[in-house]
Design a protein around this motif. Sequence first.
Motif, short mmCIF file in Angstrom:
data_model
loop_
_atom_site.label_atom_id
_atom_site.label_comp_id
_atom_site.label_asym_id
_atom_site.label_seq_id
_atom_site.Cartn_x
_atom_site.Cartn_y
_atom_site.Cartn_z
N SER A 108 58.39 31.59 40.08
CA SER A 108 59.02 32.80 39.55
C SER A 108 58.37 33.21 38.23
O SER A 108 58.16 34.40 37.96
CB SER A 108 60.53 32.58 39.34
OG SER A 108 61.16 32.28 40.57
N ALA A 109 58.02 32.21 37.41
CA ALA A 109 57.36 32.49 36.14
C ALA A 109 55.98 33.10 36.37
O ALA A 109 55.55 34.00 35.65
CB ALA A 109 57.24 31.20 35.33
N VAL A 110 55.28 32.59 37.40
CA VAL A 110 53.96 33.14 37.73
C VAL A 110 54.08 34.61 38.14
O VAL A 110 53.31 35.47 37.71
CB VAL A 110 53.29 32.32 38.85
CG1 VAL A 110 52.00 32.99 39.32
CG2 VAL A 110 52.97 30.92 38.35
N LYS A 111 55.08 34.91 38.97
CA LYS A 111 55.30 36.29 39.41
C LYS A 111 55.64 37.19 38.23
O LYS A 111 55.20 38.33 38.14
CB LYS A 111 56.40 36.34 40.45
CG LYS A 111 56.03 35.69 41.78
CD LYS A 111 57.20 35.73 42.76
CE LYS A 111 56.82 35.06 44.06
NZ LYS A 111 57.97 35.03 45.02
N SER A 114 55.32 35.16 32.91
CA SER A 114 55.92 34.65 31.68
C SER A 114 56.55 33.29 31.96
O SER A 114 57.29 33.14 32.94
CB SER A 114 56.98 35.60 31.13
OG SER A 114 57.69 35.00 30.06
N ILE A 115 56.25 32.30 31.13
CA ILE A 115 56.84 30.98 31.32
C ILE A 115 57.89 30.70 30.24
O ILE A 115 58.28 29.55 30.02
CB ILE A 115 55.76 29.89 31.30
CG1 ILE A 115 54.84 30.05 30.09
CG2 ILE A 115 54.96 29.90 32.58
CD1 ILE A 115 53.78 28.97 29.99
N LYS A 116 58.39 31.77 29.62
CA LYS A 116 59.39 31.63 28.56
C LYS A 116 60.66 30.98 29.08
O LYS A 116 61.28 30.16 28.40
CB LYS A 116 59.69 33.01 27.97
CG LYS A 116 60.65 32.98 26.79
CD LYS A 116 60.83 34.37 26.21
CE LYS A 116 61.79 34.33 25.02
NZ LYS A 116 61.99 35.69 24.45
N GLU A 117 61.07 31.34 30.31
CA GLU A 117 62.32 30.82 30.88
C GLU A 117 62.27 29.30 31.06
O GLU A 117 63.29 28.63 31.00
CB GLU A 117 62.60 31.49 32.23
CG GLU A 117 63.94 31.09 32.83
CD GLU A 117 64.20 31.79 34.14
OE1 GLU A 117 65.06 31.31 34.89
OE2 GLU A 117 63.55 32.82 34.41
N LEU A 118 61.08 28.76 31.26
CA LEU A 118 60.93 27.31 31.41
C LEU A 118 60.79 26.58 30.08
O LEU A 118 60.84 25.36 30.03
CB LEU A 118 59.70 27.00 32.28
CG LEU A 118 59.87 27.17 33.79
CD1 LEU A 118 58.53 27.04 34.48
CD2 LEU A 118 60.85 26.14 34.33
N ASP A 142 58.04 25.20 23.73
CA ASP A 142 57.93 26.30 22.77
C ASP A 142 58.88 26.18 21.59
O ASP A 142 59.00 27.11 20.79
CB ASP A 142 58.15 27.64 23.48
CG ASP A 142 59.55 27.77 24.07
OD1 ASP A 142 60.37 26.83 23.90
OD2 ASP A 142 59.83 28.79 24.72
N GLY A 143 59.56 25.04 21.44
CA GLY A 143 60.45 24.85 20.31
C GLY A 143 61.88 25.27 20.54
O GLY A 143 62.74 25.09 19.67
N THR A 144 62.18 25.84 21.72
CA THR A 144 63.55 26.25 22.05
C THR A 144 64.18 25.21 22.98
O THR A 144 63.54 24.23 23.36
CB THR A 144 63.56 27.62 22.75
OG1 THR A 144 62.99 27.48 24.07
CG2 THR A 144 62.72 28.63 21.96
N ASP A 145 65.44 25.46 23.38
CA ASP A 145 66.11 24.57 24.33
C ASP A 145 66.03 25.12 25.75
O ASP A 145 66.81 24.72 26.63
CB ASP A 145 67.56 24.36 23.93
CG ASP A 145 68.37 25.65 23.91
OD1 ASP A 145 67.76 26.74 24.10
OD2 ASP A 145 69.60 25.58 23.72
#
Length: 586
Positions: A108-111, A114-118, A142-145
Amino acid sequence: MKKLLIIIVIAVAIAAGIYFYKGGKIDGLTGGALPSDNPVLEYVPADTVLFAGSVEPMEFTKALEMSTKMGFDTSAMMGSGFEEIQADIENAPDAARMLVSLYGKYLSAVKAKSIKELGFRNELNMAFYTVGALPVIRFELDGTDAFTKALENIETDQNVKPTVNTVNGVEYREYSMNDGAEEVPFQLIIASHDNQAIITVNTLLDDAKDLQVTLSEKPTTNILDGGALNEVASDNGYLGYSIFMLDNLAIVDGITKPTANSFGKGLQDLMGAYGAANEMADIQTEACNTELTGLTKNWPLLSAGYTEFDDSNASYKMVLKGTNLELMDTLGKLRGHISNNISNQDYVMSFGLGLDMDQIVPVITTVWEGLTKEDFSCPPLAEMQAGLRQSNPMMLGMMSGMVAGIKGAGFSVVEMDESALSNVDSNPMAFMQNSQVMVTITAEKPQNLLQSLGMYAPELAQLKLEDGGEPQTLPMGMGSETKIALRGHDLIMMMGNTDALAGKLTSNDSMEKNGLMSFTMDFKKYMSLMEQAMASAAEEANGESKTMLEEQKEVFAELKKADGTIKGTFDIKDSGIVTESKFHAK
């Protein structure tokens, strides 16, 4: 164990998928000295026996952009068959469902590009390696949870309840690999620590020997400090963002002498924990260690990496390092000549074999003598040696007369009528007549070869071929028109539209040793033909076979969007046995 295989396959898919589709500067990448620091590689020990990953992190979005410019729909290719995998693991172990779902989120990130959700950094930084004998996959976050939330969402969706524990201050989530019928004595572990995600396994070893060292401990000397990555990149021209290494020598040394290195110690500890401490006692002797490592020193390292990657070209190389110069020189004598009439990237596809048939018996004899000259003491090697001594490579000489003087051969599909392919079952003649196919044999004296073949097919001996002259029709009743021509050292048999094909032939006046194998393909043309072939076959099929063929047709339909040429080679060089492949976008 069937379910366990699913787990392993999906784990590899996640690692390979994320590893492969990393990118670089859109105007291309260049090799050079590798950076001296990388937060992920700080956890990779210098003596790891396996490594695959980034040294220089590259932007995820730019990687997809370059892939798109090459014509590849990354998400479609990586997602092919994914729905079937999801359907098959409904009752699979928790670990399998977690890995499949995690891979689904990556698709889904590839589509979405963006890999922000992961929770991964846009400059994707990862490594797959071993600590002792334990496998580890590690990604920079990325420093987030976001990564922890993604895991929790998957657990909720899949109704998976992990065991949450802590070791050395690091919280980890443990997922069972049991499927109800079989008890698997290790568990999948996913954790995050030091702004990095870690995937590994929990074994029967004490936590201080497995989880603690894989999740939170940095080695005294990491892989960058040890210099192995810089050396292999420099020796082979690998780009820093994509390097693979398998230390054959360290693996054999550790297996035959557990105290030799951390891999051997770790493997012995694992085998002891699982009640198999003496399983390899027969090869864990001084003789086996000396003899097996002695042989492995000839081929100590397997490595691979990209040597070029931009929006038009992707070149990849794999090298089995050879250190025995005498052996390399002996094997190099097998190299033959692959004619330009074979390896042409304008063809639909071609396969060439460069093999000096006059050298096969001498080379095999030399290697045979080397392996049988001195007695081995290690039981497996002694058994192998006894088998070799019962054979005699000189017997091959009795069968080599027919092929004397041959230096290479190849098969080429120069052109193929895609429209005629759909009716090949009802009208195979029309299909062949509109196609251009040829078989090429390269020899010192090709006319002598033709005369030798005439012993079995007298009509061939009657042909009067002139170098560069008009192709002669073969009276062989093969259906479509078949002709044979002489072009320098090449004897070429043409089938199909021979008039069009004859004009594309060139004279081969060289016998230079230039390789062992080559492969070329016009990617779009070939995938279009495969799409049509699957469609044609699906029309005649029923049930599951029809469904499978239709799915394959869709895959080839997607792949044909990539318009470019592929060239691959397999050769023996000074550095070792080398496989190279290159994709060039048109």
